[in-house]
Design a protein around this motif. Structure first.
Motif, PDB file in Angstrom:
ATOM      1  N   ASP A 277       0.836  -1.198   0.000  1.00  0.00           N
ATOM      2  CA  ASP A 277       0.000   0.000   0.000  1.00  0.00           C
ATOM      3  C   ASP A 277       0.876   1.256   0.000  1.00  0.00           C
ATOM      4  O   ASP A 277       2.093   1.153  -0.156  1.00  0.00           O
ATOM      5  CB  ASP A 277      -0.982  -0.021   1.183  1.00  0.00           C
ATOM      6  CG  ASP A 277      -0.288   0.056   2.539  1.00  0.00           C
ATOM      7  OD1 ASP A 277       0.900   0.454   2.597  1.00  0.00           O
ATOM      8  OD2 ASP A 277      -0.935  -0.289   3.543  1.00  0.00           O
ATOM      9  N   ASP A 278       0.270   2.414   0.166  1.00  0.00           N
ATOM     10  CA  ASP A 278       1.007   3.674   0.044  1.00  0.00           C
ATOM     11  C   ASP A 278       2.193   3.780   1.009  1.00  0.00           C
ATOM     12  O   ASP A 278       3.134   4.526   0.763  1.00  0.00           O
ATOM     13  CB  ASP A 278       0.081   4.871   0.267  1.00  0.00           C
ATOM     14  CG  ASP A 278      -0.907   5.020  -0.878  1.00  0.00           C
ATOM     15  OD1 ASP A 278      -0.715   4.336  -1.915  1.00  0.00           O
ATOM     16  OD2 ASP A 278      -1.872   5.785  -0.731  1.00  0.00           O
ATOM     17  N   ARG A 279       2.140   3.053   2.109  1.00  0.00           N
ATOM     18  CA  ARG A 279       3.256   3.096   3.064  1.00  0.00           C
ATOM     19  C   ARG A 279       4.381   2.126   2.713  1.00  0.00           C
ATOM     20  O   ARG A 279       5.388   2.099   3.406  1.00  0.00           O
ATOM     21  CB  ARG A 279       2.746   2.766   4.471  1.00  0.00           C
ATOM     22  CG  ARG A 279       1.867   3.845   5.000  1.00  0.00           C
ATOM     23  CD  ARG A 279       1.073   3.421   6.211  1.00  0.00           C
ATOM     24  NE  ARG A 279       0.163   4.498   6.537  1.00  0.00           N
ATOM     25  CZ  ARG A 279       0.466   5.499   7.364  1.00  0.00           C
ATOM     26  NH1 ARG A 279       1.616   5.512   7.984  1.00  0.00           N
ATOM     27  NH2 ARG A 279      -0.396   6.464   7.575  1.00  0.00           N
ATOM     28  N   GLY A 280       4.157   1.269   1.730  1.00  0.00           N
ATOM     29  CA  GLY A 280       5.212   0.337   1.316  1.00  0.00           C
ATOM     30  C   GLY A 280       4.737  -1.105   1.294  1.00  0.00           C
ATOM     31  O   GLY A 280       3.605  -1.386   0.918  1.00  0.00           O
ATOM     32  N   LEU A 281       5.616  -1.999   1.726  1.00  0.00           N
ATOM     33  CA  LEU A 281       5.319  -3.436   1.728  1.00  0.00           C
ATOM     34  C   LEU A 281       4.242  -3.796   2.743  1.00  0.00           C
ATOM     35  O   LEU A 281       4.169  -3.170   3.802  1.00  0.00           O
ATOM     36  CB  LEU A 281       6.562  -4.214   2.171  1.00  0.00           C
ATOM     37  CG  LEU A 281       7.696  -4.492   1.203  1.00  0.00           C
ATOM     38  CD1 LEU A 281       8.731  -5.366   1.916  1.00  0.00           C
ATOM     39  CD2 LEU A 281       7.176  -5.190  -0.045  1.00  0.00           C
ATOM     40  N   VAL A 282       3.462  -4.833   2.407  1.00  0.00           N
ATOM     41  CA  VAL A 282       2.633  -5.509   3.406  1.00  0.00           C
ATOM     42  C   VAL A 282       2.926  -6.994   3.226  1.00  0.00           C
ATOM     43  O   VAL A 282       2.561  -7.588   2.209  1.00  0.00           O
ATOM     44  CB  VAL A 282       1.126  -5.232   3.201  1.00  0.00           C
ATOM     45  CG1 VAL A 282       0.303  -5.998   4.235  1.00  0.00           C
ATOM     46  CG2 VAL A 282       0.842  -3.739   3.280  1.00  0.00           C
ATOM     47  N   LEU A 283       3.645  -7.591   4.171  1.00  0.00           N
ATOM     48  CA  LEU A 283       4.105  -8.972   3.982  1.00  0.00           C
ATOM     49  C   LEU A 283       3.117  -9.989   4.535  1.00  0.00           C
ATOM     50  O   LEU A 283       2.644  -9.840   5.670  1.00  0.00           O
ATOM     51  CB  LEU A 283       5.454  -9.169   4.675  1.00  0.00           C
ATOM     52  CG  LEU A 283       6.629  -8.393   4.080  1.00  0.00           C
ATOM     53  CD1 LEU A 283       7.869  -8.575   4.955  1.00  0.00           C
ATOM     54  CD2 LEU A 283       6.919  -8.855   2.663  1.00  0.00           C
ATOM     55  N   PRO A 284       2.822 -11.023   3.762  1.00  0.00           N
ATOM     56  CA  PRO A 284       2.021 -12.129   4.301  1.00  0.00           C
ATOM     57  C   PRO A 284       2.825 -12.789   5.430  1.00  0.00           C
ATOM     58  O   PRO A 284       4.023 -13.042   5.267  1.00  0.00           O
ATOM     59  CB  PRO A 284       1.866 -13.079   3.113  1.00  0.00           C
ATOM     60  CG  PRO A 284       2.290 -12.310   1.897  1.00  0.00           C
ATOM     61  CD  PRO A 284       3.235 -11.257   2.373  1.00  0.00           C
ATOM     62  N   PRO A 285       2.185 -13.074   6.573  1.00  0.00           N
ATOM     63  CA  PRO A 285       2.929 -13.512   7.766  1.00  0.00           C
ATOM     64  C   PRO A 285       3.798 -14.752   7.556  1.00  0.00           C
ATOM     65  O   PRO A 285       4.856 -14.859   8.157  1.00  0.00           O
ATOM     66  CB  PRO A 285       1.826 -13.816   8.783  1.00  0.00           C
ATOM     67  CG  PRO A 285       0.619 -13.108   8.307  1.00  0.00           C
ATOM     68  CD  PRO A 285       0.758 -12.894   6.845  1.00  0.00           C
ATOM     69  N   ARG A 286       3.364 -15.692   6.699  1.00  0.00           N
ATOM     70  CA  ARG A 286       4.107 -16.961   6.625  1.00  0.00           C
ATOM     71  C   ARG A 286       5.462 -16.844   5.934  1.00  0.00           C
ATOM     72  O   ARG A 286       6.313 -17.706   6.100  1.00  0.00           O
ATOM     73  CB  ARG A 286       3.245 -18.033   5.962  1.00  0.00           C
ATOM     74  CG  ARG A 286       2.087 -18.389   6.872  1.00  0.00           C
ATOM     75  CD  ARG A 286       1.117 -19.368   6.302  1.00  0.00           C
ATOM     76  NE  ARG A 286      -0.089 -19.326   7.128  1.00  0.00           N
ATOM     77  CZ  ARG A 286      -1.293 -19.692   6.734  1.00  0.00           C
ATOM     78  NH1 ARG A 286      -1.462 -20.147   5.499  1.00  0.00           N
ATOM     79  NH2 ARG A 286      -2.327 -19.613   7.547  1.00  0.00           N
ATOM     80  N   VAL A 287       5.664 -15.799   5.154  1.00  0.00           N
ATOM     81  CA  VAL A 287       6.965 -15.626   4.502  1.00  0.00           C
ATOM     82  C   VAL A 287       7.722 -14.405   5.021  1.00  0.00           C
ATOM     83  O   VAL A 287       8.837 -14.133   4.577  1.00  0.00           O
ATOM     84  CB  VAL A 287       6.835 -15.519   2.960  1.00  0.00           C
ATOM     85  CG1 VAL A 287       6.218 -16.784   2.378  1.00  0.00           C
ATOM     86  CG2 VAL A 287       6.052 -14.280   2.547  1.00  0.00           C
ATOM     87  N   ALA A 288       7.109 -13.647   5.952  1.00  0.00           N
ATOM     88  CA  ALA A 288       7.769 -12.432   6.455  1.00  0.00           C
ATOM     89  C   ALA A 288       9.050 -12.804   7.209  1.00  0.00           C
ATOM     90  O   ALA A 288       9.018 -13.648   8.094  1.00  0.00           O
ATOM     91  CB  ALA A 288       6.817 -11.672   7.380  1.00  0.00           C
ATOM     92  N   PRO A 289      10.191 -12.179   6.868  1.00  0.00           N
ATOM     93  CA  PRO A 289      11.442 -12.476   7.576  1.00  0.00           C
ATOM     94  C   PRO A 289      11.321 -12.172   9.064  1.00  0.00           C
ATOM     95  O   PRO A 289      11.846 -12.896   9.902  1.00  0.00           O
ATOM     96  CB  PRO A 289      12.460 -11.530   6.927  1.00  0.00           C
ATOM     97  CG  PRO A 289      11.873 -11.098   5.639  1.00  0.00           C
ATOM     98  CD  PRO A 289      10.381 -11.178   5.791  1.00  0.00           C
TER      99      PRO A 289
END
Lengths: 480, 480
Positions: A277-289
């Motif tokens: 979104d406008d603030r940047g990344l939104v990571l799906p929890p299962r692959v978020a570092p």
């Protein structure tokens, strides 16, 4: 975090610039010194490792094993299957020298490994006992890109996996092709929270050298479709030129039946576009570092000590529960700066711990995807984080699925088709079986047949191009 | 298994031919169609994956993260550190064309990534907050080999990992260099059961561009030493040409301190040479793709059913205990054929189950490394297999360590040196600090300084070459 450090354009206003800024500023990737190439920074590579590990387990569970193939392929091999070579030829990098000397025969950098793998398979396979042979390679493919680089989407070298299997008959090979596509779909939906549409590619759009290609496609926010993985039934198209034969139980030799299939880091590109979104990344929890970032908030040394202690305790408990968590205790940076930075990096869940929270034995949960906040008691916190991460995944998937459904249109005329296309839609439209219609539609609108779903048969409508009786109603879109 | 299918030469009689036959016939690797390149078949790649996973966990536990770098490096970058480039130049593959067009600037295939990585690090690092930076890359290196290919030992492309770290001072960087070598030693000893000797390389033998190089070496049965891993202290040798600076807390800029280090699939070559015997591979249990092979033996249909049932049960129990196990129930092949085949493939433990065993509720254990057999009750079998695999590892390690010790000689004259060298020994010999002596020894005997151990200081002897006072007593050998 200052405005200039964050993403400075809106996703809805300049999608392309938003994408590039998001990738680079969130430190997933960076440009390499050679045009068309990128490098992955640790956060970007970590997402690839998560995907890889999820796929690798599924490959192993279904009897596939990994191997290694070199990067260099002799020109004579690459040209052995004529259509295949014609398809890749313009993109091939050629090695012509080593040290100060000229090579006798020039060598291609692997654009894909069918020709190399099948030369070896022909040596290794003698009889039905050796089949099925199911091998996967985690490597890179090198294809010289002429167009401008887009990290993860258009680069001259990309990380991928390529699976290659050999079977005694077409039924077994075709089952493999279907099973793999299902395995891909499951991975993309369950790890990346991206809904996909599966089906066949048209004759025009199939892999060069295949009998047919299965594909999974999704729609990006700019209205373009992204091909997220393909699985090819090769029939005997390669086994014949490569003399890949096996002796059956009666010792009769036949040409084997083959498949090949692959997904690449393009999946990460899709994830960024669909969820960001406008603030940047939104990571799906299962692959978020990092799945959970803890921000201690304090205004006195006394509070600092207490709050850092409890932050540490919560971090340890979450680590024990296999949650990827980190405390951001960098000094000299304000909580507000940290909030913005971790939001840009797309961390799914932020836990804020301040003096008032501590008094009430609670913390604040702030979700990245919908920016909702609420209080959470310290008791029961670990269980709540576990279920919350699942909920975030499910919410992200349903949001994306709703958008995909809302943006799929069904039309019956070429005019409607063009109108819907300009709105950035995925369009179901009837066409006849004359390949010229599909070609002309692409020439005139840049939209091509993305996927022919299983239920696409339609013989009761008129082709949007020539008005003859239709045969199918595939999904069209402009593509990446 | 017929004689011609197995390894046809003795390890002691034709070591080189024995090695090649063992690698190819046991299906670890095969030759690629391009001279100098090999492919890994699933068993070979599986060993690499075991090593990789063991190293990767240790890297992560010590704060390293993985990234990805492309294969192509611009010529201008590669030449930036002069000594470094001079060292690699003769081995570089050059890409000069893509598709039908000529490239403006030719591109090197990565022989190693220092120059590429440090260009990027210089962009990424601003201040002390960004340090230490500790990144590892799992990739391949490409270096054109002129000599004949030896799988895993001498190939123009090889799998490896290259770690690159950046620090605020030399102490921290030097600690990293030492810690990594220790981590390597632990991995090689605990996974591959190979004893190694660690220490420093001489000035002459160090990595081109490094201040110094730490190494681990082992002795192969043909009397040649194998360098199994190196860890380089780069000092500021690269940070200066690459402008890799950081601002400290007082905002003063300094050049950073760096390290790089790597191990390759050469470790697998060492494992094959150290442990193998006339029958083929002998795999250390912790990296064996199959740790236990179960062979059902029967002569009637009634026995067949019973024995296959119990074999399956034992297999399931072992799988539950995370043992990599397989039942060989191929029909039409005799037990004897199967014994030979799995021995050639080096499977650490064979379990035979025949009708007489079944009557006594027992099975037969046959160990690969020492070919000892005994009976084992079915009760308690799983626990026994677990402890037996550890014992096999320990036995293999002590056998190898004894051989290494027995084959290490200490000499004080050049004549003794030459005599011991012909016996295939690792030789401790005193030399002075004049680099000419080391050079002349190498020219005259082909033996070089393999490693200068921590206790190598020796100022009370005479240099074997010039008879001046010695400074050190390093280990010499001919090398791979």
């Amino acid at each position: 975090m200052g405005k200039e450090i964050g993403v400075t354009v809106k996703k809805s206003e300049d999608f392309s610039e938003w994408y590039t800024q998001t990738v680079i500023k969130s430190e997933l990737a960076d440009y390499a010194p050679v045009k068309g190439l990128i490098v992955l920074r640790p956060d970007g590579y970590s997402i690839w490792e998560s995907l890889k590990s999820s796929l690798d387990k599924k490959f192993a569970d279904t009897g596939h094993r990994n191997g290694f193939l070199p990067t260099l392929i002799p020109e004579s091999l690459l040209t052995k299957e004529k259509d295949h070579f014609a398809g890749f030829n313009p993109e091939v990098f050629w090695v012509t020298k080593s040290g100060d000397g000229e090579l006798g025969d020039r060598l291609a950098l692997r654009p894909t490994s069918e020709t190399l793998a099948y030369t070896l398979f022909a040596k290794w396979i003698r009889s039905w006992r050796d089949l099925p042979l199911k091998i996967n390679f985690w490597n890179t493919a090198l294809r010289a890109e002429i167009k401008a680089t887009k990290p993860f989407l258009r680069t001259s070298e990309f990380l991928w996996q390529e699976g290659h299997t050999v079977h005694v008959n077409s039924e077994e090979a075709e089952k493999e092709v279907t099973d793999i596509l299902e395995l891909y779909k499951k991975t993309v939906e369950e790890e990346l929270a991206i809904p996909v549409i599966t089906g066949k590619k048209s004759e025009k759009e199939k892999f060069v050298g295949a009998v047919y290609t299965l594909t999974m496609e999704s729609l990006m926010p700019d209205g373009k479709a992204l091909q997220m993985g393909t699985s090819h039934f090769l029939g005997q198209n390669f086994s014949k030129p490569f003399e890949l034969k096996y002796a059956d139980k009666e010792n009769v030799e036949s040409y084997a039946w083959q498949t090949s299939w692959g997904v690449s880091w393009r999946l990460i590109g899709g994830m960024i576009m669909v969820h960001g979104d406008d603030r940047g990344l939104v990571l799906p929890p299962r692959v978020a570092p990092i799945q959970v970032i803890i921000i201690p908030i304090y205004y006195s040394d006394e509070d600092k000590e207490k709050i850092e202690k409890i932050s540490k305790e919560i971090e340890e408990k979450l680590k024990d529960a296999k949650i990827r968590v980190q405390v951001d205790n960098r000094e000299q940076l304000t909580p507000g700066f940290k909030f913005n930075e971790w939001e840009m990096k797309g961390i799914p869940l932020r836990i804020e711990i301040g003096p008032k929270d501590l008094e009430k034995n609670q913390v604040t949960f702030a979700r990245r995807h919908n920016r909702q906040k609420d209080d959470q008691a310290i008791t029961g916190l670990v269980e709540r984080v576990v279920s919350e991460l699942d909920k975030i995944h499910n919410d992200m998937f349903s949001d994306a699925k709703k958008i995909l459904e809302d943006r799929t249109s069904e039309v019956n005329t070429y005019d409607e088709f063009k109108t819907e296309l300009e709105k950035g839609r995925l369009i179901k439209a009837p066409i006849c079986d004359n390949p010229k219609c599909e070609e002309e539609i692409k020439e005139e609108t840049s939209a091509d047949v993305r996927v022919i779903t299983n239920d696409a048969k339609d013989t009761s409508s008129k082709c949007i191009k020539c008005s003859d009786q239709s045969t199918i109603r595939p999904l069209f879109a402009r593509g990446y």
